[in-house]
Structure formats: structure tokens, C-alpha cells
Motif scaffolding. Structure first.
Motif, PDB file in Angstrom:
ATOM      1  N   ARG A  10     -12.942   3.551  -3.690  1.00 36.79           N
ATOM      2  CA  ARG A  10     -11.684   3.046  -3.122  1.00 36.79           C
ATOM      3  C   ARG A  10     -10.460   3.708  -3.745  1.00 36.79           C
ATOM      4  O   ARG A  10      -9.330   3.350  -3.434  1.00 36.79           O
TER       5      ARG A  10
ATOM      6  N   GLU B 222     -12.738  -4.474   6.541  1.00 39.51           N
ATOM      7  CA  GLU B 222     -11.884  -3.764   5.597  1.00 39.51           C
ATOM      8  C   GLU B 222     -10.549  -3.414   6.242  1.00 39.51           C
ATOM      9  O   GLU B 222      -9.507  -3.429   5.592  1.00 39.51           O
TER      10      GLU B 222
ATOM     11  N   ARG C 259      -8.324  -6.662   6.344  1.00 40.67           N
ATOM     12  CA  ARG C 259      -8.476  -7.386   5.095  1.00 40.67           C
ATOM     13  C   ARG C 259      -7.344  -8.373   4.856  1.00 40.67           C
ATOM     14  O   ARG C 259      -7.529  -9.416   4.238  1.00 40.67           O
TER      15      ARG C 259
ATOM     16  N   ASP D  85      -5.280   0.156  -4.012  1.00 42.47           N
ATOM     17  CA  ASP D  85      -4.774  -0.771  -3.005  1.00 42.47           C
ATOM     18  C   ASP D  85      -4.016  -1.926  -3.663  1.00 42.47           C
ATOM     19  O   ASP D  85      -4.045  -2.113  -4.882  1.00 42.47           O
TER      20      ASP D  85
ATOM     21  N   THR E  35      -2.214  -1.670   6.128  1.00 39.04           N
ATOM     22  CA  THR E  35      -3.534  -1.797   5.513  1.00 39.04           C
ATOM     23  C   THR E  35      -4.571  -1.008   6.295  1.00 39.04           C
ATOM     24  O   THR E  35      -5.450  -0.359   5.709  1.00 39.04           O
TER      25      THR E  35
ATOM     26  N   TYR F 225      -4.082   2.679   5.541  1.00 37.51           N
ATOM     27  CA  TYR F 225      -4.502   2.962   4.163  1.00 37.51           C
ATOM     28  C   TYR F 225      -6.021   3.046   4.077  1.00 37.51           C
ATOM     29  O   TYR F 225      -6.580   3.968   3.477  1.00 37.51           O
ATOM     30  N   ARG F 226      -6.713   2.069   4.672  1.00 37.84           N
ATOM     31  CA  ARG F 226      -8.177   2.055   4.602  1.00 37.84           C
ATOM     32  C   ARG F 226      -8.786   3.249   5.320  1.00 37.84           C
ATOM     33  O   ARG F 226      -9.799   3.816   4.872  1.00 37.84           O
TER      34      ARG F 226
ATOM     35  N   HIS G 104       0.804  -1.232   0.000  1.00 35.16           N
ATOM     36  CA  HIS G 104       0.000   0.000   0.000  1.00 35.16           C
ATOM     37  C   HIS G 104       0.833   1.276   0.000  1.00 35.16           C
ATOM     38  O   HIS G 104       0.314   2.348  -0.325  1.00 35.16           O
TER      39      HIS G 104
ATOM     40  N   VAL H   2     -16.366   2.984   7.787  1.00 33.20           N
ATOM     41  CA  VAL H   2     -15.340   1.941   7.844  1.00 33.20           C
ATOM     42  C   VAL H   2     -15.912   0.683   8.475  1.00 33.20           C
ATOM     43  O   VAL H   2     -16.524   0.734   9.541  1.00 33.20           O
TER      44      VAL H   2
END
Length: 422
Positions: A247, A402, A405, A51, A387, A390-391, A40, A398
Motif C-alpha cells: 500500500r 478498497e 473505503r 493513505d 480515495t 488514490y487506490r 490522500h 483492486v
């Protein structure tokens, strides 16, 4: 099955990447392509536009057969450790016969001689490098100048005119240094970069543009269609889907609130514990933020930049704070010991054949997910945390699934023919 290795970011996978892949296959007569891809977050201290699973899909649909992840601990480093991690992973698969990278010149001879000459960091080279750093020259420029002088004085007069400082030459040199240091068996090859420069911010050709120029189009317009002429149709389809799903695109602007929190919750002394925070940069960050008229990532970078602190170095330093990359986790000894696992992000039918072959050839455990790995891998933990960060930069509510993930996502599988077979 003969396999060629590529070291990539694919941010995003574009026509220039497709050209490099096809030429690598042609040059090596390979049956399959293995890509080591950053996750990422990337080498210049930036989040990826898409992603890692979306970029894996684009890579597989574009011609790769097996995609493995370069951990963020290496993917976000300067050229030396970035290259070391990537080359070590390709070598550890035991199925890659050669690896191929792009350079501005397309010539590998002097780069190989340079790598052999300085792989052991001889005292003469270290002294030349130290002198330039003490004069206030930033590290990339100091390294290139010291290298040219050292090689010239060592009997390679052509080194005085060779453009070691060009971005792809720098990366290529460090790939070759890494190969020397691990005593690797892969054959290194290079292909001349065509039509667009590494850092070109605008397109100068009707079908080929740098990833930098393509990202600029996408970020400024918010429309995947702007990049359609410069990417394979398979990449365009992935871009369109990710945009529609909310996304993408991801940039530092998305992550800036998290960065402000990460900085604001720490003292200057605590900031100094993070990778690439040194020489008083921690004080400069703490003193600069309250003075910004408008809190934005660009304003912060502009205010922090000096002759020594380039934009890329600052981005990597700030990213280390965001991701919690402590110096203690990334000492030279720990990085030199290499990655402890091979994380698979995706594969094709040929990639699946390679995975079966790797059961007997791989020198490291092969992981298909981050769930229940055989042992505790610190760099895998850092990737799962990356991750989450990043999300949290994406818009919309949220969901916990996710954020975690990495523990649930299966490798991306692409069975149909790739672009290079059509």
C-alpha cells in the motif's frame, strides 16, 4: 480539557513533527491535541506517501488525540484557501483553545500585524500585488514582495527585511489571515522550526530531517529502514506494515496513467474548466504531451514549467484534472462559506472525551464515516472520489471495497499511551 490545534500533513509523521507537537503542548499547557490533517492529496499537489488512515494511526501513536480531515477541496489549494479551510475547521470544533504552527523565525508579532493589515485586502495592497503579477512574477513571490512594501509604507519599517517568502512564514501568515477573516477565538502561537528546512532534500542532522528529505529516501530506495533514524518507532512500524502490504509508497508515478487518461479524454476547452487551469495552460498541456519522448510525470512537469508556472502550481493544476476539481465547485464564495461538516479520521481515549464535548460545542455536524451523512456534501463526495483515484494508483488487483473505503472505514482508535506520554 484544554486542547491545542495543529494543522498537518504528516507525510510522514517524523521526529520534527514530534518535536513540534511536544513543544506545542508545553507552550499551551494543553491536555489534548487536535490535528486537522490533509487526506490522500496534499497542498503541493502531490499524493500522500501513505493513505490517510495509516497517517492517522501514526499521528495518534505519535501524540495526537483527535484527527479530523481537511477536505481535498482545501487541502490541495494554495496557502490562502488551505489555511482558511484548516483554521475554520479547528474553530468549528468548539474545543480548541489555541493553535500552534512552526515558522522559520519563531516570531509571531509582525505576522499578526501583517494579517490584520491585509485581511480585508486593502486597495493599496491589491495594487502592489497586481503590479508584480503583471511583471511576470509568480504569485508567492509577488505576494511576499507586495506585502513587505505595503507594511513598510504603512509604518512597519522592519517588514522590509522580514522573510515573508519563506514557506512556513507564508503558511503562518495565511493561518493568521484566516483567523482574522472568521473572527476566530483561538489563540495563535508559533514555534521556531529547528534543524531542517521545509524544502531540504537531504538530511543534515542525525535524527531530524524534513518530510521532503524523508520521502526522497523512501521513494528512491523503496526501504522503510532508510528513514528509521528520522521517525518515531511508531511511524516506522506503520511504514513497514504498509510497505509489506503493497500500500506504499505512493507518488505521482503511480497515478500518471490515470492522469494521461484524464487529460487525453478532454479537449483544451474542457481542461480549462478545472481549477488552476488558466492563461492558456490548457493549450500548453495538450500541445506538450504528444512531444514527450518518454511519457513520465517528471518529463511533463519539466516541459510545462515557466517562470510563472512553478512546479507546485503545475502539480496542483494537474491534480485538479485527475480529481475532477472543477472551477465551478471551488469559487471564492463557495470556499469562503467553509466546510459543512467535521470528518473524524481517528481518536484516542482523550479524543473520545473531546468528541463527547463536541456534541454541545461543535458548530458543524460531526461525521464518523462518509456513509449516510445528514445531507449532501459536495466536498465529501470529492473526498470519496479522491480515495478511488488514490487506490487505483496502487499495485495489485483492486477490490471494490478498497475503492469505497470511505463508506465502510471506521475511525482509527488508539488507546495506549502516545510518544509524548512515555
Amino acid at each position: 480539557m484544554r486542547a491545542v490545534g495543529l494543522i498537518v500533513e504528516y507525510n510522514p509523521f517524523h521526529n520534527g513533527h514530534l518535536y513540534h507537537l511536544e513543544q506545542s503542548v508545553r507552550l499551551t499547557e494543553a491536555d489534548a491535541v487536535v490535528a486537522v490533517m490533509s487526506g490522500h492529496f496534499l497542498q503541493r499537489g502531490e499524493p500522500a506517501l501513505l493513505d490517510k488512515w495509516a497517517r492517522t494511526e501514526a499521528a495518534l501513536r505519535g501524540g495526537c488525540d483527535l484527527v479530523i480531515e481537511l477536505p481535498a477541496a482545501y487541502a490541495t489549494q494554495a496557502a490562502d484557501w488551505f489555511a482558511y479551510g484548516a483554521v475554520s475547521l479547528l474553530e468549528a470544533t468548539g474545543v480548541v483553545d489555541a493553535f500552534c504552527f512552526g515558522t522559520e523565525s519563531g516570531e509571531i508579532g509582525l505576522l499578526r500585524e501583517a494579517a490584520r493589515a491585509i485581511a480585508s485586502e486593502p486597495a493599496g495592497f491589491r495594487q502592489l500585488l497586481r503590479e508584480r503579477l503583471q511583471a511576470g512574477v509568480n504569485y508567492p513571490a509577488a505576494h511576499s514582495a507586495a506585502l513587505a512594501q505595503y507594511l513598510t509604507e504603512s509604518g512597519y519599517p522592519e517588514a522590509s527585511q522580514f522573510p515573508f517568502a519563506q514557506p512556513n512564514h507564508t503558511l503562518g501568515l495565511h493561518y493568521l489571515i484566516a483567523l482574522e477573516r472568521i473572527n476566530g477565538s483561538m489563540t495563535p502561537l508559533t514555534i521556531r522550526r529547528e534543524k531542517s528546512g521545509y524544502n531540504e532534500t537531504t538530511a543534515s542532522d542525525s535524527h531530524i530531517a524534513s518530510a521532503t528529505a524523508i520521502r526522497r529516501m523512501l521513494l528512491e530506495t523503496g526501504r522503510p529502514a532508510e528513514a528509521k533514524a528520522y521517525v518515531p518507532i511508531s511511524t516506522y512500524q506503520v511504514l513497514e506494515r504498509e510497505y509489506e502490504a503493497g500500500r506504499a509508497p505512493v507518488s505521482w508515478d503511480n497515478l500518471f496513467p490515470q492522469l494521461l487518461y484524464a487529460i487525453g479524454m478532454r479537449t483544451a476547452e474542457q481542461l480549462a474548466d478545472f481549477r488552476e487551469i488558466a492563461e492558456g495552460l490548457e493549450n500548453r498541456i495538450v500541445q506538450t504531451l504528444p512531444k514527450l519522448e518518454t511519457a513520465s510525470f517528471e518529463q511533463l512537469i519539466d516541459a510545462l514549467k515557466t517562470k510563472r508556472y512553478t512546479r507546485t502550481k503545475l502539480q496542483r493544476a494537474l491534480l485538479s484534472v485527475l480529481l475532477g476539481h472543477a472551477k465551478a465547485d471551488m469559487t471564492a464564495d463557495k470556499l469562503r462559506s467553509g466546510v459543512e461538516y467535521i470528518r473524524v479520521l481517528g481518536f484516542t481515549d482523550k479524543g473520545q472525551t473531546l468528541l463527547r464535548q463536541m456534541r454541545s460545542t461543535a458548530r458543524l455536524p460531526v461525521l464518523l464515516s462518509a456513509a449516510r451523512p445528514p445531507g449532501r456534501y459536495r466536498y465529501l463526495e470529492l473526498d470519496t472520489q479522491a480515495t478511488i483515484a488514490y487506490r487505483l494508483g496502487l499495485p495489485g488487483p483492486v477490490k471494490s471495497g478498497e475503492l469505497y473505503r470511505d463508506f465502510k472505514e471506521k475511525p482509527v482508535i488508539v488507546q495506549h499511551k502516545s510518544a509524548r506520554h512515555q
